[in-house]
Design an enzyme around this catalytic site. Structure first.
Site, PDB file in Angstrom:
ATOM      1  N   LYS A  38      15.402  19.597  15.895  1.00 53.45           N
ATOM      2  CA  LYS A  38      14.380  18.534  15.927  1.00 53.45           C
ATOM      3  C   LYS A  38      13.336  18.847  17.004  1.00 53.45           C
ATOM      4  CE  LYS A  38      17.168  15.933  19.177  1.00 53.45           C
ATOM      5  NZ  LYS A  38      18.319  15.053  19.298  1.00 53.45           N
ATOM      6  N   TYR A 267      -9.896  15.909  41.645  1.00 55.87           N
ATOM      7  CA  TYR A 267     -10.217  14.475  41.551  1.00 55.87           C
ATOM      8  C   TYR A 267      -9.542  13.670  42.660  1.00 55.87           C
ATOM      9  CZ  TYR A 267     -11.915  15.275  36.765  1.00 55.87           C
ATOM     10  OH  TYR A 267     -12.610  15.699  35.672  1.00 55.87           O
TER      11      TYR A 267
HETATM   12  C1  LIG Z   1      19.449  15.521  19.918  1.00 64.32           C
HETATM   13  C2  LIG Z   1      20.768  15.214  19.379  1.00 64.32           C
HETATM   14  C3  LIG Z   1      21.870  16.070  19.602  1.00 64.32           C
HETATM   15  C4  LIG Z   1      21.812  17.265  20.526  1.00 64.32           C
HETATM   16  O1  LIG Z   1      21.918  16.845  21.871  1.00 64.32           O
HETATM   17  P1  LIG Z   1      21.885  17.915  23.059  1.00 64.32           P
HETATM   18  O2  LIG Z   1      22.202  17.126  24.273  1.00 64.32           O
HETATM   19  O3  LIG Z   1      20.505  18.462  23.093  1.00 64.32           O
HETATM   20  O4  LIG Z   1      22.895  18.951  22.735  1.00 64.32           O
HETATM   21  C5  LIG Z   1      23.035  15.783  18.941  1.00 64.32           C
HETATM   22  N1  LIG Z   1      23.140  14.701  18.115  1.00 64.32           N
HETATM   23  C6  LIG Z   1      22.117  13.860  17.900  1.00 64.32           C
HETATM   24  C7  LIG Z   1      22.296  12.702  16.978  1.00 64.32           C
HETATM   25  C8  LIG Z   1      20.904  14.074  18.533  1.00 64.32           C
HETATM   26  O5  LIG Z   1      19.898  13.225  18.331  1.00 64.32           O
END
Ligand SMILES: *Cc1c(COP(=O)(O)O)cnc(C)c1O
Length: 375
Positions: A38, A267
């Protein structure tokens, strides 16, 4: 258009491969390993990262939204693609067309999927999200048994598994995580969870610190990109093969100037020089993901040495103090995150200064700059 930005994200594919191999070895051989890609693979490029993991044997991928799953398929990623946030009802046909697995948490979604399954004369695998203590998406454990019974009775719905998510698995000795794991494993008995039903709850923290939480599948995100969910503490605690950060952020010096003591910089003149100072101006600002909260706090690497960010970070520019770094010229390489000679600035270091976590730094930098891949 081919045109060169001054700023480049460099993704090291061999680091991604190393992290996949290291993490995979930590879970039982029979446990499936889902790569979370993701947020454009936490800034590493969703397709490119997924392709690397696929080459290493990964058959399970996770995304947040429907369009991400569709993109992965269109780019040729095979195996299972789980969509974790649910979907807009207008997009339901995409799950059939692209063979995506929806993770659902309400009956309405199941009804929409079932209706589409009837129309298409197909079956669709769904997983159920259970809220065992994260207080985010999911049905409560008390509702789980009935929820599963209802969706299993719907034509075209194939109940394939159930998932939960740990809020505190980044704390290696959190008893909370062990309690939540018990609540999760108890779900196994409350429906006829026959063999083949896949239970998954472990994130990177679960894989690293709660090996008993592997269940049938684990879901790793941050670890694959080379960071520990608890930041520097995790790096220090590591006793086995260390995970390797895959992302480097580089830029170059645009201009060098010398100013006398008492000169206000950027700034608001929030920095004023206290002595004769040599300054390098860099083409990096908050627009490029360099958080403005790093103004007067962050550092960068020039000629293998640390140079402090002075004054406020602008939209496209920032200034660093290079007094004492020999012969810096316009065009010289600057590393904002990564290694230069012997010196390192990690995503954890930047995150700490921002009051954040490496996850956010990777997304900010990786998703706002041109990416280049090296083997
Ligand atoms: C993002 C996510 C993960 C992965 O988590 P990490 O801490 O990056 O390993 C696993 N499960 C779900 C549902 C997530 O949203």
């Amino acid at each position: 258009m081919t045109c060169n930005s001054f700023n480049k994200i460099i993704i090291n594919r061999s680091a991604l491969r190393h992290n996949y191999t290291v993490l995979k070895k930590r879970v039982p051989a029979a446990t499936r390993f889902l790569a979370m890609v993701k947020a454009d693979a936490y800034g590493h490029g969703m397709f490119e990262a997924a392709a690397v993991f696929q080459c290493e044997g990964c058959r399970d991928f996770g995304v947040a939204e429907t369009f991400e799953g569709v993109c992965l398929r269109e780019e040729g990623i095979e195996g299972n693609i789980f969509v974790f946030l649910g979907f807009d009802s207008h997009d339901v046909s995409l799950y059939f067309e692209h063979d995506l697995i929806p993770v659902i948490y309400d009956i309405r979604s199941a009804e929409i999927l079932s209706a589409e399954a009837i129309t298409q004369n197909k079956e669709i695998e769904v997983h159920v999200k259970v809220d065992c203590g994260m207080t985010r998406l999911g049905v409560f454990p008390e509702q789980f048994e009935e929820f599963v019974a209802v969706i299993k009775s719907m034509p075209g719905i194939k109940y394939g598994g159930y998932a939960s998510h740990f809020p505190r698995a980044d704390e290696p000795d959190s008893s909370y995580t062990s309690e939540q794991l018990l609540r999760f494993t108890a779900l196994r008995t409350c429906v006829d969870n026959v063999p083949g039903i896949v239970a998954h709850t472990a994130n990177s923290g679960g894989i690293l610190y709660f090996p008993e939480s592997s269940c049938d599948m684990v879901r790793s995100g941050i670890g694959l990109y080379g960071y520990y969910p608890d930041g520097k503490a995790g790096v220090l605690r590591e006793t086995e093969s260390r995970l390797l950060p895959a992302m480097t952020f580089k830029s170059r010096v645009l201009q060098v100037k010398a100013v006398p003591a008492g000169t206000g910089v950027s700034y608001g003149h929030t920095h004023s020089t206290t002595k004769k100072t040599k300054i390098a101006i860099l083409p990096v600002g908050y627009e490029d993901g360099l958080s403005r909260s790093l103004s007067n706090r962050g550092e960068v690497l020039v000629h293998g040495k640390r140079a402090a960010i002075i004054g406020r970070i602008c939209m496209n520019l920032c200034m660093v103090d290079i007094t004492g770094i020999e012969s810096v010229q316009a065009g010289d390489e600057v590393v904002l995150m990564g290694t230069q000679d012997q010196e390192v600035i990690s995503g954890d270091e930047i995150a700490e200064l921002m009051g954040s976590i490496s996850y956010e730094v990777l997304c900010l930098l990786g998703n706002n700059n041109e990416r280049k891949y090296i083997e």
